[in-house]
Design an enzyme around this catalytic site. Structure first.
Site, PDB file in Angstrom:
ATOM      1  N   ARG A   1     -30.900 -17.057   4.016  1.00 55.73           N
ATOM      2  CA  ARG A   1     -29.460 -16.886   3.948  1.00 55.73           C
ATOM      3  C   ARG A   1     -29.049 -15.435   4.203  1.00 55.73           C
ATOM      4  NH1 ARG A   1     -25.454 -15.754   4.516  1.00 55.73           N
ATOM      5  NH2 ARG A   1     -23.416 -16.262   3.686  1.00 55.73           N
TER       6      ARG A   1
ATOM      7  N   ASP B   1     -22.767 -22.743 -10.974  1.00 54.25           N
ATOM      8  CA  ASP B   1     -22.484 -23.351  -9.674  1.00 54.25           C
ATOM      9  C   ASP B   1     -21.745 -24.679  -9.847  1.00 54.25           C
ATOM     10  OD1 ASP B   1     -23.637 -21.322  -8.142  1.00 54.25           O
ATOM     11  OD2 ASP B   1     -25.644 -22.186  -8.360  1.00 54.25           O
TER      12      ASP B   1
HETATM   13  C1  LIG Z   1     -30.351 -15.390  -4.838  1.00 59.23           C
HETATM   14  C2  LIG Z   1     -30.924 -15.555  -3.521  1.00 59.23           C
HETATM   15  C3  LIG Z   1     -31.719 -14.548  -2.949  1.00 59.23           C
HETATM   16  C4  LIG Z   1     -32.024 -13.254  -3.660  1.00 59.23           C
HETATM   17  O1  LIG Z   1     -30.854 -12.521  -3.855  1.00 59.23           O
HETATM   18  P1  LIG Z   1     -30.913 -11.083  -4.550  1.00 59.23           P
HETATM   19  O2  LIG Z   1     -29.462 -10.700  -4.696  1.00 59.23           O
HETATM   20  O3  LIG Z   1     -31.654 -10.193  -3.624  1.00 59.23           O
HETATM   21  O4  LIG Z   1     -31.601 -11.241  -5.855  1.00 59.23           O
HETATM   22  C5  LIG Z   1     -32.220 -14.766  -1.699  1.00 59.23           C
HETATM   23  N1  LIG Z   1     -31.945 -15.900  -1.005  1.00 59.23           N
HETATM   24  C6  LIG Z   1     -31.163 -16.865  -1.516  1.00 59.23           C
HETATM   25  C7  LIG Z   1     -30.873 -18.071  -0.700  1.00 59.23           C
HETATM   26  C8  LIG Z   1     -30.636 -16.729  -2.793  1.00 59.23           C
HETATM   27  O5  LIG Z   1     -29.870 -17.702  -3.303  1.00 59.23           O
END
Ligand SMILES: *Cc1c(COP(=O)(O)O)cnc(C)c1O
Length: 400
Positions: A123, A304
């Site tokens: 993402r 969520d």
């Molecule tokens: C939470 C999450 C992360 C990590 O996010 P950080 O803010 O770096 O802790 C990475 N990928 C996805 C899809 C997430 O939901």
């Protein structure tokens, strides 16, 4: 005397053996015994605590959605006398779970749309979420991934490990891999060692972390042998998940201590939950106990929009109020970042109390934690600022 010493769950308590008086300490401390003796049926539940009618129906309904599963260790933290017990609300299904509000979704964070390979969510630009299993030690009723977790719902997780390793080898922009699921710490030491070894063999992966509630649900899993495996793969970080101070028992404190002693930096991710931790005294007790366990509060999540979670969701304004009550009043290390994982897949967005009252080219006006107003002259050559910043941009940002 601190403000939160009054909290009934501020101290570290062992709840062994609780509802399992006949068990030997050897069995109790064996994580596989804990897994085999999880509470998973309405019959077991009824023998242990008086059930509310809505809970009995909730457990039956949960069979087609997200399984009931609670380790004996965690089950013992439930107050049998209190139907509104904050531990109970997290793991015992209720009837309300069967009601889907219009705003709720199966995949509230839009993860499925960001899966280049099944089991891998990419993402953000430089990091990925690697879903290694659909199983957990116990099941949180507000699970963001309940569409796949536990195997009871209508979607199944088919993580393609080899294809994920190939994707990660090819994608040199990925420097951070987060193992989640399900819970990676349910893997055997050997399997985890192999998995971490494969990731560590990819040169551009700088940072590996595990998101796990096993140290909380199943502290017996955090054996010296597991810690030795984890230490082989440094830098390895871990985010645990604690919502209420009672979850930090003697056994959990010791498990977290073993991880910290093996050099694993620890963070905590809490979910703001109605009737669990949506009040300042509980949060203060929680964050202070976390620091005693060498765990830095990392995120506080707005719950969520998962299906059937309305009874567990607290308002965003409550989260902001809690952060406002922490910042300045206690150690900066104790204050997590409050975030909303944007519905539909926008990623985590910080939501903060407003401290900036006014900001333009000349100055910023802000308040401190006590509500006193201060002014700071904006830095830099105003002539240069004028050239590089389109007119009116700063003036548009008037916060209240
Ligand atoms: C939470 C999450 C992360 C990590 O996010 P950080 O803010 O770096 O802790 C990475 N990928 C996805 C899809 C997430 O939901």
């Amino acid at each position: 005397m601190h403000q939160d010493d009054q909290h009934p769950d501020k101290t570290f308590v062992s709840h062994f053996p609780g509802h399992w008086p006949g068990v030997s300490p050897e069995d109790w401390n064996d994580w596989k015994w804990q897994m085999r003796h999880r509470v998973t049926t309405v019959e077991q539940l009824e023998k242990l605590i008086p059930l509310e009618p809505g809970e009995r129906a909730g457990v039956i309904l949960s069979g087609t959605k997200l399984s009931l599963g609670v380790t004996p260790h965690f089950f013992n933290l439930i107050d049998p006398e209190n139907p509104e017990c904050p531990i109970r609300r997290q793991v015992i299904p209720r009837m309300e779970e069967a009601t889907t509000s219009p705003e709720e979704m199966a995949d509230p964070c839009g993860e499925d749309a960001h899966m280049p390979v099944e089991g891998l969510v990419h993402r953000y630009p430089d990091r990925v979420l690697f879903l290694v299993t659909d199983r957990c030690a116990s099941y949180c009723r507000y699970c963001t991934r309940s569409r796949v977790v536990s195997g009871a719902g209508d979607q199944e997780l088919h993580t393609n490990f080899e294809e994920i390793f190939r994707y990660l080898e090819k994608h040199t922009e990925v420097r951070d891999v987060l193992l989640s699921g399900g819970d990676a710490l349910l893997f055997s030491d050997e399997r985890l060692d192999y998995l971490l070894g494969r990731l560590r063999a990819i040169p551009h992966i700088e940072f590996v972390r595990i998101g796990s509630r096993v140290p909380i649900f199943l502290p017996q899993r955090v054996t010296p042998a597991l810690c030795a495996v984890l230490r082989k793969h440094h830098p390895l970080w871990m985010s645990v998940h604690v919502n209420h101070p009672r979850e930090l028992t003697v056994e959990v404190r010791d498990a977290l201590g073993r991880l910290a002693d093996h050099g694993v930096p620890l963070g905590n991710q809490s979910v703001l939950l109605r009737g669990v931790n949506d009040d300042l005294p509980t949060m203060l007790a929680l964050v202070h106990k976390l620091l005693q366990c060498r765990v830095r509060p990392y995120y506080l999540y707005q719950c969520d929009l998962i299906r059937g979670s309305a009874h567990l969701r607290a308002p965003v304004s409550k989260g902001i109020e809690i952060i406002e009550g922490l910042r300045g009043f206690t150690s900066g290390y104790a204050v997590p970042q409050f975030v909303i994982d944007a519905p539909g897949g926008g990623g985590k967005v910080p939501v903060n109390p407003g401290y900036v009252i006014y900001h333009d080219k000349e100055k910023v006006v802000f308040r401190n934690f006590e509500g006193k107003i201060f002014e700071y002259p904006e830095a830099g050559d105003p002539a240069i600022l004028q050239e590089t910043v389109p007119d009116g941009l700063f003036e548009d940002y008037i916060y209240s």
